[in-house]
Design an enzyme around this catalytic site. Structure first.
Site, PDB file in Angstrom:
ATOM      1  N   GLU A   1       0.650  -0.926  -0.045  1.00  0.00           N
ATOM      2  CA  GLU A   1      -0.089  -0.551   0.076  1.00  0.00           C
ATOM      3  C   GLU A   1       0.483   1.070  -0.328  1.00  0.00           C
ATOM      4  OE1 GLU A   1      -3.829   1.404   2.252  1.00  0.00           O
ATOM      5  OE2 GLU A   1      -2.726   0.306   3.622  1.00  0.00           O
TER       6      GLU A   1
ATOM      7  N   GLU B   1     -12.776   2.697   4.533  1.00  0.00           N
ATOM      8  CA  GLU B   1     -11.823   2.777   6.100  1.00  0.00           C
ATOM      9  C   GLU B   1     -12.099   4.070   5.596  1.00  0.00           C
ATOM     10  OE1 GLU B   1      -7.054   1.681   6.749  1.00  0.00           O
ATOM     11  OE2 GLU B   1      -7.357   2.644   4.675  1.00  0.00           O
TER      12      GLU B   1
END
Length: 263
Positions: A148, A244
């Site tokens: 990520e 998120e």
């Protein structure tokens, strides 16, 4: 949550339902209609306790992160540090123990912050070596290892900050189960051009996360055209999308974005 067989939304329990203790959030997510959950870390809780919550609430464990060092002190991963390889490898095995019990098929690597102690090449080479190690330990279990990129506003000096660098790293591992975690919030800040970037890299994208910008709040509260993004993803992506984000008010009061933007 699966909307009309198109968009699969997973509740990120590190950020949603923070009005309740962590172990109570599974039920709340299920009651709303989510079919999957993700979060940063499970390691403060017993594996079997989490498994029970998943089973009792008919939830799938979508994703969590490998151990990242001292998160509370500001660490955002240890995978780039040549002097912490053994610590990273120990974390890989800890994560696999949880993933086995929770039947989780996606584990995310937060790579770490460049602390200036090593060259860029040393950091990059260590990251690739660690990802290969993680891949080798997980490939027979059907687990994808995800890399990520984060933005430099929220994570100053973070080492991987854009999709192209993610792709270079994934390519360098030459491992089929190492993929990109594409976080739309982070990438809006760092590079924009979201739909084209996804299109150009979709074969290597293993997971998506969402929040709006600025604020990292619900989709529809900021500058990102999520109506268009969800329309595009419904035709070009069949994986899970992790919610998120930080609710602007309460979690439940902000969930109306789902009907407004995904249908």
């Amino acid at each position: 949550m699966k909307e009309n067989n198109m968009i699969n939304l997973a509740a990120n329990l590190s950020m949603l339902y923070n009005e309740q203790d962590f172990m109570k959030r599974f039920k709340l997510a299920s009651e709303f209609g989510f079919k999957g959950v993700e979060y940063l870390f499970p390691y403060d809780y017993e594996k079997d306790d989490i498994k029970n919550e998943l089973q009792e609430n008919n939830l799938e464990q979508i994703l969590f992160d490998f151990p990242v060092g001292d998160f509370a002190a500001g660490e955002r991963g240890i995978a780039i540090y040549p002097d912490r390889k053994s610590e990273f490898q120990e974390g890989v095995h800890q994560a696999i123990e949880y993933a086995d019990v929770l039947d989780c098929k996606r584990l995310t690597v937060l790579v770490g912050i460049d602390n200036g102690k090593f060259t860029k090449n040393e950091l990059n080479d260590t990251l690739i070596e660690n990802l290969i190690y993680a891949s080798d330990q997980t490939k027979d279990k059907g687990i994808n290892v995800l890399v990520e990129a984060l933005n430099l506003i929220d994570a100053p000096n973070y080492f991987v900050t854009n999709t192209n660098h993610c792709k270079q790293i994934v390519d360098s591992t030459a491992k089929d189960n190492v993929k990109i975690q594409f976080d739309i919030y982070h990438m809006q800040i760092m590079e924009g051009d979201l739909i084209r970037t996804f299109q150009n890299n979709k074969s290597q994208i293993g997971h998506i996360q969402i929040a709006d910008n600025p604020g990292r709040n619900e989709p529809g509260t900021g500058e990102i055209n999520y109506k268009n993004i969800f329309s595009f993803l419904s035709e070009n992506y069949d994986g899970w999308i992790g919610c998120e984000y930080t609710p602007l008010n309460s979690t439940e009061s902000g969930l109306n974005w789902i009907n407004k933007l995904t249908k």
